[in-house]
Design a protein around this motif. Structure first.
Motif, short mmCIF file in Angstrom:
data_model
loop_
_atom_site.label_atom_id
_atom_site.label_comp_id
_atom_site.label_asym_id
_atom_site.label_seq_id
_atom_site.Cartn_x
_atom_site.Cartn_y
_atom_site.Cartn_z
N TYR A 64 41.74 89.79 -3.76
CA TYR A 64 42.35 88.54 -4.19
C TYR A 64 43.86 88.58 -4.32
O TYR A 64 44.46 87.57 -4.67
CB TYR A 64 41.72 88.09 -5.52
N ALA A 65 44.50 89.69 -4.06
CA ALA A 65 45.94 89.83 -4.25
C ALA A 65 46.32 89.29 -5.61
O ALA A 65 47.22 88.48 -5.77
CB ALA A 65 46.72 89.12 -3.14
N ALA A 66 45.57 89.73 -6.62
CA ALA A 66 45.66 89.17 -7.97
C ALA A 66 47.04 89.38 -8.58
O ALA A 66 47.66 90.41 -8.40
CB ALA A 66 44.60 89.82 -8.87
N GLY A 67 47.46 88.38 -9.33
CA GLY A 67 48.64 88.48 -10.16
C GLY A 67 48.18 88.70 -11.59
O GLY A 67 47.03 89.08 -11.82
N PRO A 68 49.03 88.42 -12.56
CA PRO A 68 48.59 88.65 -13.95
C PRO A 68 47.64 87.58 -14.46
O PRO A 68 46.92 87.80 -15.43
CB PRO A 68 49.91 88.61 -14.73
N GLY A 69 47.58 86.39 -13.83
CA GLY A 69 46.82 85.27 -14.35
C GLY A 69 45.33 85.37 -14.13
O GLY A 69 44.86 85.48 -12.99
N ILE A 70 44.56 85.30 -15.22
CA ILE A 70 43.10 85.38 -15.15
C ILE A 70 42.53 84.53 -16.29
O ILE A 70 43.09 84.48 -17.38
CB ILE A 70 42.64 86.85 -15.24
N ALA A 71 41.44 83.81 -16.00
CA ALA A 71 40.80 82.96 -17.02
C ALA A 71 39.29 83.09 -16.90
O ALA A 71 38.77 83.28 -15.80
CB ALA A 71 41.21 81.50 -16.84
N VAL A 72 38.61 83.01 -18.03
CA VAL A 72 37.16 83.03 -18.04
C VAL A 72 36.66 81.79 -18.77
O VAL A 72 37.31 81.28 -19.68
CB VAL A 72 36.57 84.30 -18.71
N GLY A 73 35.51 81.31 -18.32
CA GLY A 73 34.90 80.15 -18.95
C GLY A 73 33.50 79.99 -18.41
O GLY A 73 33.25 80.27 -17.24
N ASP A 74 32.60 79.53 -19.27
CA ASP A 74 31.19 79.44 -18.89
C ASP A 74 30.76 80.80 -18.35
O ASP A 74 30.87 81.79 -19.04
CB ASP A 74 30.95 78.31 -17.91
#
Length: 186
Positions: free
Chosen positions: A85-95
């Motif tokens: 995903y070429a992830a940056g620092p932003g991550i969120a969880v829900g459901d």
């Protein structure tokens, strides 16, 4: 459970000894037992760990330097890492879902928390590589993205993946965004 888990990204360059002589090194996430107040595990996740989020029995963290997403089984400590995903620092969880921002690709990707496989993407509308920062939050039936440059907060409908509104922030930089108390805060 008697022992609660607190995850803390360690950004120090020097090893630290805590609790039962667990060695904490740069680029690690530590597990602190809330009952004993001891560091009970240290898991290397890559350079400059990003946000840490917990979903069920899993802890998720990005590596800003390595552009990876890591899943840690909170019970066993087993680590699974994906660079997809070429992830940056932003991550969120829900459901039961995980959303990961990528500044490099100018997208936010919905990821399966079990397999780390891609479910779907929301394209933020810029050119890949133009974003310098993106933080994400879930709430109110929407995905909220705080981003720069340019500085803005965007609200995306989770059902249609369409942009609902863009809030321009002018010359002010956008930081982390959170959702709570029936509002997005950023």
């Amino acid at each position: 459970a008697a022992a609660a888990i607190a995850a803390l990204a360690i950004g120090l360059g020097l090893p630290f000894r805590g609790g039962d002589e667990v060695v904490v090194v740069s680029g690690s996430v530590v597990k602190i037992d809330a009952e004993s107040n001891r560091i009970v595990d240290s898991i290397p996740v890559g350079g400059q760990p990003g946000q840490v989020r917990v979903l069920g029995d899993a802890v998720f963290v990005t590596s800003v330097t390595n552009k990876t997403l890591s899943r840690i089984d909170a019970r066993t400590g087993e680590l699974t890492t994906s660079g997809e995903y070429a992830a940056g620092p932003g991550i969120a969880v829900g459901d039961d879902w995980l959303w990961v921002a990528s500044e490099r690709r100018d997208v936010v990707t919905r990821v399966s928390p079990r397999s780390l496989g891609e479910i779907e993407q929301i394209r933020l509308g810029g050119r890949p590589g133009d974003l310098e920062h993106a933080s994400v939050a879930l709430g109110g039936g929407s995905l909220w993205v705080s981003q720069f440059a340019p500085a803005a907060v965007t609200r995306w409908n989770l059902e249609t993946h369409l942009l609902e509104r863009r809030y321009e922030l002018g010359g002010f930089g956008a930081g982390e965004i959170m959702f709570g108390a029936r509002a997005a805060w950023g």
